[in-house]
Design a protein around this motif. Sequence first.
Motif, short mmCIF file in Angstrom:
data_model
loop_
_atom_site.label_atom_id
_atom_site.label_comp_id
_atom_site.label_asym_id
_atom_site.label_seq_id
_atom_site.Cartn_x
_atom_site.Cartn_y
_atom_site.Cartn_z
N SER A 13 0.68 -0.95 -0.48
CA SER A 13 0.18 0.36 0.01
C SER A 13 1.22 1.28 -0.12
CB SER A 13 -0.75 0.19 1.30
OG SER A 13 -1.61 1.58 1.38
N VAL A 14 0.32 2.54 -0.28
CA VAL A 14 1.13 3.48 -0.80
C VAL A 14 1.55 4.63 1.06
CG1 VAL A 14 0.44 4.20 -2.51
CG2 VAL A 14 -1.42 4.91 -0.25
N TRP A 15 0.95 3.73 1.75
CA TRP A 15 1.14 4.10 3.24
C TRP A 15 2.43 3.32 3.94
CZ3 TRP A 15 -1.81 8.39 3.70
CH2 TRP A 15 -2.72 8.07 3.17
N VAL A 16 2.91 2.66 3.20
CA VAL A 16 4.16 1.99 3.74
C VAL A 16 5.23 2.40 3.81
CG1 VAL A 16 5.04 0.92 1.65
CG2 VAL A 16 5.25 -0.97 3.52
N HIS A 17 5.33 3.57 3.08
CA HIS A 17 7.02 4.77 3.19
C HIS A 17 6.78 5.00 4.57
CE1 HIS A 17 6.98 3.76 -0.69
NE2 HIS A 17 7.79 3.67 -1.07
N GLU A 18 5.33 5.85 4.72
CA GLU A 18 5.47 6.40 6.19
C GLU A 18 5.56 5.38 6.98
OE1 GLU A 18 2.08 9.19 7.98
OE2 GLU A 18 2.00 8.82 6.29
N ALA A 19 4.99 4.37 6.96
CA ALA A 19 4.51 2.95 7.98
C ALA A 19 6.18 3.01 9.16
CB ALA A 19 3.60 2.39 8.40
N LEU A 20 7.36 2.23 7.46
CA LEU A 20 8.64 2.29 7.97
C LEU A 20 9.60 2.87 8.50
CD1 LEU A 20 8.93 -0.36 4.66
CD2 LEU A 20 8.93 -1.33 6.66
N ASP A 21 8.88 4.61 8.07
CA ASP A 21 10.15 5.39 8.63
C ASP A 21 10.20 5.89 10.37
OD1 ASP A 21 12.00 6.35 6.67
OD2 ASP A 21 11.04 7.97 5.30
#
Length: 395
Positions: A13-21
Motif C-alpha cells: 500500500s502507498v502508506w508503507v513508506h510512512e509506516a516504515l519511516d
Amino acid sequence: MDCIQQSFNTRYSVWVHEALDELSDCFTITDPCLSGHPIVFASREFLKMSGYSREEVVGKNGRIFQGVKTNRRSVMEIREAVREERSIQISILNYRKDGTPFWMLFHMCPVFGKEDGRVIHFVGVQVPIVRKLRRSGSGFVRNGVNMYGDGSSYRETMLGCCRREVCSDTVAELARVSALDSVLADDRELTEEHCKASDIEKRRAITAMNNILSLLTHYSELTGRLVCAKRCCGMSPLGASLNISLGRIKQSFVLTNPYLPDMPIVYASDAYLELIGYARHEVLGRNCRFLSGKDTDLSTQFQIRECIQTEQPCTVCILNYRKDNIPFQNFLHISPVRNSSGKIAYFVEVQLDASCISLDTTQGILRPDRRQLGVVGAVKVAVRSSSMAASSSNA
C-alpha cells in the motif's frame, strides 16, 4: 527509477513508506529481481546514520557502503546467503558518506511472495556495534581510544568505529598519521574478533526485523499481493542469484518454465517490459501469447508451439500488441536452455522490434540476430552456473 518505484508500490500500500519511516531502526530493502540488486527503500534512521540522502542510496547496490578495510570474506558470506535465499547475521565494517568507518551487525532476511514462493525483497537491518570499556595501562580503552578517569581522551574517534584515528594540525603530521594508520590496520584491536555484537545487539536486530516484516505483511494485504517471512508454496521458480545474473542482461527477453501449467513467464527483463508497456507483476505467471491479438497469425503461433514440443530453437516474426493496444512486428527467437545436467530447465524468448532492424533471411528462412544469439548464450551461462552452484551446495 520507475522500476524501483514499481518494485515497492505494486506490492504494498502507498502508506508503507510512512509506516516504515516511523520505525526507529536502521534498515534497507533491496530487490534481487532488478538489475544490480538495488536498494528500493532506505529508512530515515539508516540515512541519518550513514550520512547519505535517500536519492543517493535508492537504486544503488549495498556495496557503496563498503571500503578498503571491509572484510571480503564477510561480503562473500552475504552474497552466498542471497544466492541461497536465506537469512544471515554477521558483523561487518562499513563506511559513512564522509569516509568514517564503523562496525555494525548486519541482519538480512528474504521476503517471499505468498502466491508463488518467489523471493520479492531482502530486508537488511543494521545495528551499530558499541564496544565495552576494557582496561589499559593508563586507564580504560573504549573503541580503541584511551580514556582517563574524567572521561577525556587524547584521540578522537567515532562511536562504534574499531579503527583508531589520530588528530593532526599540520600537513607534516598527516603523512605520519597515514603511515601509522597502515600499521594499526594489523593491530589485534582492529580485527573482527574484538568487534563482535553483543547478545543485546543481536536481539535488537531480530526485534527490528520482526517489526519490519510485520509491516510489510500488513501493507501487502491491502493490495492483495501478499508477502510472508517464510516460503509458503514450495520452491521459487528462480533463485535470487539467477535473478541477479539475468538482471545484468540488458536486452529484451523472457524466461518461461515448460514444467508449470501453461508454460508461464518466470522472468522478464526490464527491456522487455519497456518494449511492451506492461509492469512486471502484469507479466509474470502468464503465457507469452497474452501479447497476441485479433490479427496475429495462427500459423506462426502453431510454429512456435511445434518448436517447443520438439525442443528445437526457432525464429519467427509475429504480430503482437503492446499494453496500449498498438501492434508491432515482434522478431522473436526462442531457444531451450539446459541446466548443468543437460536437462531443459527453461525456454528463453528474445524479442526485437522488427521495424528497427533489417531481417536476415536465407532461402526464405529467418535467421536470428546476433544480439539475440548473445542473449541466449548469456542466459545459458547464467542458468548452468546457477544449477551447478545449487548442486554443489546440496552435495
